[in-house]
Scaffold this active site. Structure first.
Site, PDB file in Angstrom:
ATOM      1  N   ASP A   1       1.227  -1.303  -0.335  1.00 41.97           N
ATOM      2  CA  ASP A   1       0.142   0.184  -0.030  1.00 41.97           C
ATOM      3  C   ASP A   1       0.751   1.315  -0.247  1.00 41.97           C
ATOM      4  OD1 ASP A   1      -2.163  -1.182   0.129  1.00 41.97           O
ATOM      5  OD2 ASP A   1      -2.257  -1.879   2.072  1.00 41.97           O
TER       6      ASP A   1
ATOM      7  N   ASP B   1      -9.664  -6.587   2.271  1.00 41.09           N
ATOM      8  CA  ASP B   1      -8.158  -7.265   2.183  1.00 41.09           C
ATOM      9  C   ASP B   1      -7.466  -8.397   2.409  1.00 41.09           C
ATOM     10  OD1 ASP B   1      -7.244  -4.734   0.978  1.00 41.09           O
ATOM     11  OD2 ASP B   1      -6.004  -4.100   2.927  1.00 41.09           O
TER      12      ASP B   1
END
Length: 898
Positions: free
Chosen positions: A336, A622
């Site tokens: 990320d 996720d």
């Protein structure tokens, strides 16, 4: 009314969660403001901690039996049986003792390793949000008690069984029901006769909230929950062996098979050439014992456990021992951006309005005030803001401009909240606007392209020209590394409020753009550089704008020499993704505007291309990608409970640099495993050669080493230095070489050549030279009798002692040589592993006791060594290490010129 557990569980009596809510509140003593701290402490003492403890575990006897049936242990059992058959009970019982001691040692190390992993839970404290003393508090989940008021929201893990009192959520109940689709749970009256798990107003411990917001009153904790009932009926599962341990066990079977074949061959050969049967059996026993690398598996387990502890101290909590070795072969990191590469400290940096462009003034306050209205940020009693970092930055920016709304009043005026949807890339609220006399207004914020697509802009109109300017301004902000949000509004009719989200979020009026800047972490650039040096590529998978993510990537060094940006990663097909990964073998990629499903797709594609993937994530959605990646990495601070549970590794500092540290540690642990395997295997050759010389000479050369002396070497002198090698520091250049292939075995042909060939042969030659030196000095000739009562018997006992001491001193040279596979000893330092030095000191002390302590001399067949023999064997460590140092130097020179 009472609630009784299902059949098969321990009966528990408590409030029935399906009774009237007012009655349930009364029975639980739960008011709207929650419990007081004093009352919660009292109930905790009465009801106990909110924990589910699994008591079932394999008995020590069962685990010890498994160790006794290990292939290498079976080899020793065969040797003991031969000793009893040959009428040598002392030797037989000695081998049995070795088997039991070795199994106990292995059991102790394995249990210690399990405890090392279990104790790491202190780095992962689970917390829950509750109402206590009339205000929101964060408490440890284990302190939740019946009557607590839980505050549940997206990403929360439900800490106890509870009934919703306000609001609604979507809950993942798959761990209880097996249904993968989230179930809707809303506050309301219970349906009598409905099974508990199907009640629409009940939530259960261990399940997760995947959307929505609600309050719930706790009615059961700990073993009284549904999860506790299931746990009571479950058996504890054993730890699965890691791939490394499976490889070593396979090698152990190969060693056992080879030892049996060699023993049988030499036994038949010895009898054929006229050796007495007792001597031939003694040789077979010695061959079997010499081929057993005792302690190999427990040392590997301990090395992995040490790696886990070391990583925990550096901010990476690894939840499985086997993950440590996988880290060492990781060659792709998918990360990320926000909070991992950056500091997650966003601040409002730039504003743009359709009327005035990028300028500061009173006209810029309208989009900031509206953006602050469209948040779920809360403020605690101390005035601190809590919530999503982006939203906190908007509220803080509005406060700096003196236009921040009162957050309590904001919530009171709010009618509807459409939470942020990663697919829509926006969120919105419907609120009563004081400026419009309480008239309802929808305020939306999100990605500029998502907001602008919902504005009214006929081609060629001023609104259309404003939208084009907004897109250009957003691109400029993004290229400067800012995260850009568009803010828009829409007036609604109080008599006809939209009932569907898609109807509400339409015909919007653009208010402006907000540019938020999140500075990169200062240590990330160096960490990315280390990744590149180590042959590890870094891809960014982010929901942010491609230009923003690319600017951050270039700032930290991702994409050197080539950066490929996928602006709309969600629309990329599997075929396009495969082609992208295949064509850009050296490029690093920014997958922008990604959804959680994109992460899963990228992880699958990389696995398909044979890559070992570490994937970061922090959100509820996720979890599939974290499961799918070889190493799922969750954020310990900003991540949700769902992500942390799905991950293999949790970063307690949310820092990208910690991932790189973990990869380096994984490489170090794997290298250390190979080092002590080299060390242990190097001693097989000098232990086997004496028996081969004895057999091939037809007994003309007496046995240079006794079986008990071999056991003393393998169990007494070898183990501690091997353990110390498992804690060796990383070798210089460990992050300057490409990742190892996942198919590469822990034991390679080069390792066997080095251990059995170079180190083993040199050690065998030196040890045998000490044996023959003592005999020849006494006037021995091949075939001369050396048994008890002969003139040469004392010289023979001294000679076998010299062989034993020679192998031990060769071990010291091997230990220093095994400390490095590539570099020279000078580069890593002679004194940098104090544990190894302590192990060698113990080795020498133990050897001295066996040689010079009279009570054990007769048992092990040893005698005091004269000074000249001591001086001779003192040169052995230097000779063993020196020959290997020369070999490594030649190898480095060869690689440098190739």
């Amino acid at each position: 009314m009472t609630h009784v557990s299902a059949p098969g569980a321990s009966p528990t009596v408590g409030p029935d969660p399906r009774e009237l809510l007012s009655t349930l509140r009364r029975d639980l003593g739960a008011g709207a403001e929650g419990l007081s701290d004093r009352e919660a402490a009292r109930r905790l003492a009465v009801h106990g901690a909110n924990e589910v403890k699994v008591k079932e575990q394999a008995s020590i006897g069962q685990e010890l039996l498994q160790q006794l049936a290990h292939p290498l242990a079976l080899l020793l059992w065969a040797a003991a049986a031969l000793a009893f058959v040959a009428g040598i009970p002392v030797l037989g019982w000695a081998i049995v003792v070795v088997i039991v001691v070795n199994a106990a040692f292995a059991l102790l190390q394995e249990r210690q390793a399990e405890r090392a992993v279990e104790t790491l839970t202190r780095y992962l404290p689970e917390h829950a949000e509750v109402m206590r003393n009339g205000r929101r508090q964060t408490v440890e989940a284990c302190t939740i008690v019946p009557g607590d008021i839980l505050l549940l929201e997206e990403g929360s893990k439900v800490p106890a069984d509870a009934r919703l009192t306000d609001g609604g959520i979507e809950a993942d109940l798959s761990m209880l029901t097996g249904e993968s689709a989230p179930a809707e749970r809303v506050a309301g009256p219970a349906v009598q006769g409905m099974p508990l798990l199907q009640e629409l107003d009940l939530v259960f411990s261990g399940t997760t909230c995947t959307g929505g917001q609600a309050q719930a009153v706790v009615y059961a904790t700990g073993h009284r929950t549904e999860l506790g009932r299931i746990a009571a009926l479950s058996q504890r599962t054993h730890r699965e062996p890691s791939p490394l341990e499976r490889q070593v066990k396979k090698v152990a079977w190969l060693i056992a098979a080879a030892a049996v074949a060699m023993g049988t061959l030499f036994l038949v050969t010895g009898v054929a050439i006229g050796l007495p049967l007792t001597d031939a059996i003694m040789f077979a026993i010695g061959l079997l014992v010499a081929n057993v690398p005792e302690g190999l598996l427990p040392i590997i387990t301990l090395a992995l456990a040490v790696g886990v502890r070391s990583l925990a101290r550096q901010g990476a909590v690894v939840k499985r021992l086997s993950a440590v070795e996988t880290l060492g072969s990781t060659n792709v990191i998918c990360t990320d951006k926000t909070g991992t590469l950056t500091q997650n400290r966003m601040r409002l940096q730039s504003l743009w309005t359709p009327e005035h462009g990028s300028a500061k003034g009173p006209w810029a306050t309208e989009p900031v005030r509206a953006a602050a209205e469209c948040t779920t940020v809360t403020r605690d009693a101390e005035g601190n803001l809590h919530g999503d970092p982006t939203e906190v930055a908007l509220v803080a920016g509005a406060a700096d401009l003196d236009v921040c709304p009162d957050l309590d009043a904001r919530d009171a005026q709010r009618r509807t909240v459409y939470r942020f949807d990663p697919r829509l890339r926006m969120m919105s609220v419907i609120t009563a606007s004081p400026a419009e006399g309480g008239r309802p207004v929808l305020i939306a914020k999100g990605a500029p392209e998502a907001i602008l697509a919902r504005t009214v802009s006929e081609p060629g109109t001023p609104a259309d020209r404003a939208a084009q300017k907004a897109r250009a301004a957003a691109d400029d902000m993004a290229r400067n590394g800012m995260r850009v949000l568009a803010v828009a509004s829409r007036e609604l009719s109080p008599d006809a409020l939209p009932t569907r989200r898609e109807d509400a979020e339409a015909e919007l009026r653009l208010l402006g753009l907000a540019g938020l800047y999140d500075p990169p972490r200062p240590e990330v650039a160096a960490a990315v550089r280390r990744c590149h040096e180590a042959g590890v590529r870094v891809h960014i998978v982010t929901g942010d704008n491609g230009a923003t993510a690319a600017a951050v990537a270039r700032e930290v060094g991702i994409g050197e020499p080539e950066l490929h940006v996928v602006p709309e990663a969600e629309t990329v097909s599997d075929a396009e993704l495969d082609a992208l990964l295949a064509s850009d073998g050296t490029a690093e990629i920014v997958f922008a505007r990604s959804s959680p499903e994109t992460k899963l797709k990228v992880a699958d594609a990389l696995r398909h291309h044979g890559q070992i993937v570490a994937m970061t994530g922090d959100g509820v959605n996720d979890a599939p990608a974290l499961h799918r990646a070889h190493i799922g990495v969750a954020m310990g601070r900003s991540g949700t409970d769902v992500a942390r549970e799905a991950a293999t590794m949790v970063l307690t500092d949310d820092n990208f640099a910690t991932i790189v540290t973990a990869i380096e540690s994984g490489r170090r642990v794997y290298d250390n495993v190979r080092k002590f395997i080299v060390y242990i295997f190097a001693h097989l050759t000098p232990e086997v050669v004496p028996f081969a010389v004895f057999a091939l000479s037809g007994g003309a050369v007496p046995l240079p080493l006794t079986v008990l002396q071999i056991l003393a070497i393998d169990l007494g002198t070898e183990t501690l230095p091997a353990l110390a090698l498992g804690r060796e520091r990383a070798e210089p250049g460990v992050m300057n070489r490409p990742p190892r292939k996942s198919s590469q075995g822990v034991i390679s042909r080069d390792m066997l050549i080095r251990s059995w060939g170079y180190l083993g042969v040199v050690s065998a030659v030196l040890a045998m030279s000490a044996f023959f030196y003592v005999l020849w000095r006494a006037g021995w000739q091949p075939g001369d009798p050396t048994g008890e009562g002969s003139a040469l018997h004392d010289a023979y006992v001294t000679a076998t002692t010299a062989t034993f001491a020679g192998i031990v001193t060769c071990q010291i040279g091997t230990a220093f040589a095994a400390r490095t596979d590539h570099a020279s000893l000078r580069e890593i330092g002679v004194w940098t592993n104090p544990l190894l030095l302590a192990g060698i000191a113990f080795e020498l002390l133990f050897t001295g006791i066996l040689i010079y302590f009279p009570p054990v001399q007769g048992l092990f067949g040893t005698a005091a060594l004269p000074l000249d023999v001591i001086l001779l064997i003192m040169t052995f460590p230097l000779l063993v290490w020196g020959t290997d140092e020369v070999r490594r130097k030649a190898r480095r020179r060869r690689f440098a010129t190739s």
